[in-house]
Design a protein around this motif. Structure first.
Motif, PDB file in Angstrom:
ATOM      1  N   TYR A  66       9.303  -3.531   2.866  1.00 25.89           N
ATOM      2  CA  TYR A  66      10.273  -3.177   1.835  1.00 25.89           C
ATOM      3  C   TYR A  66      11.172  -2.048   2.344  1.00 25.89           C
ATOM      4  CZ  TYR A  66       7.876  -5.894  -1.794  1.00 25.89           C
ATOM      5  OH  TYR A  66       7.337  -6.901  -2.536  1.00 25.89           O
ATOM      6  N   ASP A  67      12.421  -2.057   1.876  1.00 32.87           N
ATOM      7  CA  ASP A  67      13.358  -0.989   2.229  1.00 32.87           C
ATOM      8  C   ASP A  67      12.907   0.326   1.609  1.00 32.87           C
ATOM      9  OD1 ASP A  67      14.881  -2.979   3.397  1.00 32.87           O
ATOM     10  OD2 ASP A  67      16.240  -3.179   1.688  1.00 32.87           O
ATOM     11  N   THR A  68      13.038   1.398   2.369  1.00 34.58           N
ATOM     12  CA  THR A  68      12.726   2.730   1.867  1.00 34.58           C
ATOM     13  C   THR A  68      13.796   3.707   2.340  1.00 34.58           C
ATOM     14  OG1 THR A  68      11.391   3.276   3.814  1.00 34.58           O
ATOM     15  CG2 THR A  68      10.233   2.316   1.912  1.00 34.58           C
ATOM     16  N   THR A 167      13.677   2.450  -3.393  1.00 39.90           N
ATOM     17  CA  THR A 167      12.310   2.696  -3.850  1.00 39.90           C
ATOM     18  C   THR A 167      11.569   1.376  -3.989  1.00 39.90           C
ATOM     19  OG1 THR A 167      13.092   4.607  -5.113  1.00 39.90           O
ATOM     20  CG2 THR A 167      10.898   3.776  -5.631  1.00 39.90           C
ATOM     21  N   PRO A 168      10.593   1.096  -3.117  1.00 35.41           N
ATOM     22  CA  PRO A 168       9.855  -0.163  -3.210  1.00 35.41           C
ATOM     23  C   PRO A 168       9.024  -0.211  -4.487  1.00 35.41           C
ATOM     24  CG  PRO A 168       9.442   1.003  -1.131  1.00 35.41           C
ATOM     25  CD  PRO A 168      10.162   1.944  -2.022  1.00 35.41           C
ATOM     26  N   PRO A 169       8.728  -1.399  -5.024  1.00 32.79           N
ATOM     27  CA  PRO A 169       9.207  -2.693  -4.524  1.00 32.79           C
ATOM     28  C   PRO A 169      10.562  -3.100  -5.106  1.00 32.79           C
ATOM     29  CG  PRO A 169       7.645  -3.063  -6.291  1.00 32.79           C
ATOM     30  CD  PRO A 169       7.715  -1.556  -6.106  1.00 32.79           C
ATOM     31  N   ARG A 170      11.102  -2.294  -6.043  1.00 33.88           N
ATOM     32  CA  ARG A 170      12.376  -2.662  -6.676  1.00 33.88           C
ATOM     33  C   ARG A 170      13.506  -2.762  -5.667  1.00 33.88           C
ATOM     34  NH1 ARG A 170      13.891   1.302 -11.287  1.00 33.88           N
ATOM     35  NH2 ARG A 170      15.686  -0.097 -11.269  1.00 33.88           N
ATOM     36  N   SER A 171      13.389  -2.024  -4.565  1.00 36.84           N
ATOM     37  CA  SER A 171      14.451  -1.999  -3.571  1.00 36.84           C
ATOM     38  C   SER A 171      14.586  -3.311  -2.818  1.00 36.84           C
ATOM     39  CB  SER A 171      14.204  -0.870  -2.567  1.00 36.84           C
ATOM     40  OG  SER A 171      12.964  -1.047  -1.911  1.00 36.84           O
ATOM     41  N   GLY A 172      13.530  -4.143  -2.886  1.00 38.27           N
ATOM     42  CA  GLY A 172      13.557  -5.371  -2.098  1.00 38.27           C
ATOM     43  C   GLY A 172      13.419  -5.066  -0.619  1.00 38.27           C
ATOM     44  N   VAL A 260      16.299   1.603   8.269  1.00 36.19           N
ATOM     45  CA  VAL A 260      15.080   1.042   8.824  1.00 36.19           C
ATOM     46  C   VAL A 260      13.942   1.315   7.858  1.00 36.19           C
ATOM     47  CG1 VAL A 260      15.831   1.237  11.217  1.00 36.19           C
ATOM     48  CG2 VAL A 260      14.644   3.151  10.163  1.00 36.19           C
ATOM     49  N   SER A 261      12.830   0.678   8.106  1.00 29.44           N
ATOM     50  CA  SER A 261      11.784   0.696   7.086  1.00 29.44           C
ATOM     51  C   SER A 261      11.116   2.054   6.916  1.00 29.44           C
ATOM     52  CB  SER A 261      10.723  -0.347   7.446  1.00 29.44           C
ATOM     53  OG  SER A 261      10.176  -0.073   8.723  1.00 29.44           O
TER      54      SER A 261
END
Length: 413
Positions: A66-68, A167-172, A260-261
């Protein structure tokens, strides 16, 4: 509302159009005129023409985190803090025209200069109905306007913030999917985002549109020319001078994609308010036919994909390929490829609701052009859309324009 005078000078109504007559409205005579990649430097620095990341065509399945961290909302405004976010657009077109020995581009014939984002915001306003507000609330937006020459409307993007926190997981995992599924083009290893500029005719208007590109289909191997770095003041292309030379291999410290992650690729503080843009010559001009939009969706919602939202994004930049990748909590197992011109997308393009909105967009742009022309070259206007769907026009308190006066000369007097 920062920097706006009190009092609305006009409210813009949604135009009514007749779709029973005339041909379908869409971008026509689409022409590539410039492109660039941002790189991480204290001074605003772009690679021209730059290149989008190349699609790797990895075999599924593979996992993506997930993106952070921080990610871009509007990298152009962030990089040009204190200056015009339209300047890199102009610089890129100048350099590409010079490299192509093309002296035919005439800015004075252009009706609208805008980011695709501005056109999409106007389309959302046109599509908005109060009855839909509970399910699809309209986001407020602002676009600053100025007249260039006798008729060119300069639409300057304005955002409340130029970055946001994922903000994972909403960020996808869309940004990390791009990073894991593409390879940076040679000479663009440090890129933090590729932007492309096209010109086309739209409903009787000549429009110049800038948009971000996710990826491109792999190109045949070619020799990349030696890079040279130019620092150009806010002046005409004729004043450009070369101050240093470097090789492609000197571009190190790889920074892939927008994020990046596990690290924050959006800088923690704005760059210095430099009065010039450094231009690194590198990358390759890729054909419009190779441009790809990458979209990710959870398998649980893949069947609810909204063409009403996505199709205008493709058409308003004439991006011919959409790769829709489905994942289950970051595990990607399949992808659906769509192409402009396919039977499926042609049916969407010919849809009465879509055509009505495109006709309304052309009419709204003409109304905005008439408004801006009426206030002359010293006019400083801003469009402000409220959450209830009201689109209002305000005057700005400052006489500062969206471009330096020296740049306005290209649009004529």
């Amino acid at each position: 509302m920062e920097g706006l005078k009190d009092g609305v000078i006009r409210t813009i109504s949604k135009p009514s159009v007749d779709i029973s007559t005339g041909e379908a409205i869409k971008p026509e005579n689409v022409t590539y005129i410039g492109s660039y990649n941002w790189v991480e430097e204290d001074q605003p620095t772009i690679i021209v023409p730059g290149s989008p990341p190349e699609w790797r065509n990895r075999a599924f399945p593979y996992r993506v985190r997930y993106d952070t961290g921080a990610r871009w909302v509007d990298q152009n405004s962030f990089r040009m803090a204190g200056s015009s976010c339209l300047l890199p657009l102009l610089r890129a077109v100048d350099v590409v025209c010079e490299d192509n020995a093309d002296t035919s581009f005439d800015w004075s014939t252009v009706d609208i200069v805008t980011d695709r984002n501005g056109l999409r915001k106007l389309m959302r306003w046109l599509l908005y109905s109060g009855a839909e507000s509970a399910a699809e609330p309209l986001k407020e937006f602002r676009i600053d306007l100025q007249l260039g020459g006798k008729k060119t409307v300069l639409m300057h993007r304005w955002e409340k913030r130029t970055r946001e926190i994922a903000t994972p997981p909403r960020s996808g995992c869309g940004i990390n999917f791009e990073r894991e599924s593409t390879t940076p083009a040679k000479g663009c290893e440090r890129s933090t985002g590729h932007h492309r500029i096209v010109q086309y005719d739209f409903g009787g208007l000549k429009v110049v549109v800038r948009f971000e590109v996710d990826a491109c289909l792999p190109q045949p191997a070619s020799t990349t020319s030696t890079l040279r770095t130019s620092r150009t003041q806010h002046a005409s292309p004729a004043t450009r001078t070369t101050t240093s030379t470097s090789d492609v291999d000197s571009l190190t410290n790889i920074m892939l994609g927008l994020n990046v992650s596990t690290t924050n690729t959006a800088p923690a503080s704005p760059p210095s308010r430099a009065t010039d843009i450094a231009v690194i010559h590198g990358g390759t001009q890729v054909p419009q036919s190779s441009i790809v939009e990458l979209v990710t969706r959870s398998e649980n919602y893949i069947d609810e994909f909204s063409w009403a939202e996505q199709y205008p994004q493709l058409l308003l930049s004439y991006t011919p390929h959409l790769f829709l990748a489905a994942h289950n909590r970051g595990n990607f197992e399949r992808m659906i490829k769509h192409e402009l011109g396919s039977t499926e997308l042609r049916n969407i393009e010919d849809n009465a609701r879509v055509q009505r909105t495109f006709r309304k967009l052309a009419a709204a742009l003409r109304a905005i052009q008439d408004l801006v022309k009426g206030h002359g070259q010293r006019g400083r206007l801003s469009l402000v859309c409220q959450s209830d769907g009201t689109l209002e026009v305000y005057q700005r308190t400052s006489d500062r324009g969206v471009l330096p006066d020296s740049e306005l000369e290209r649009f004529g007097i």
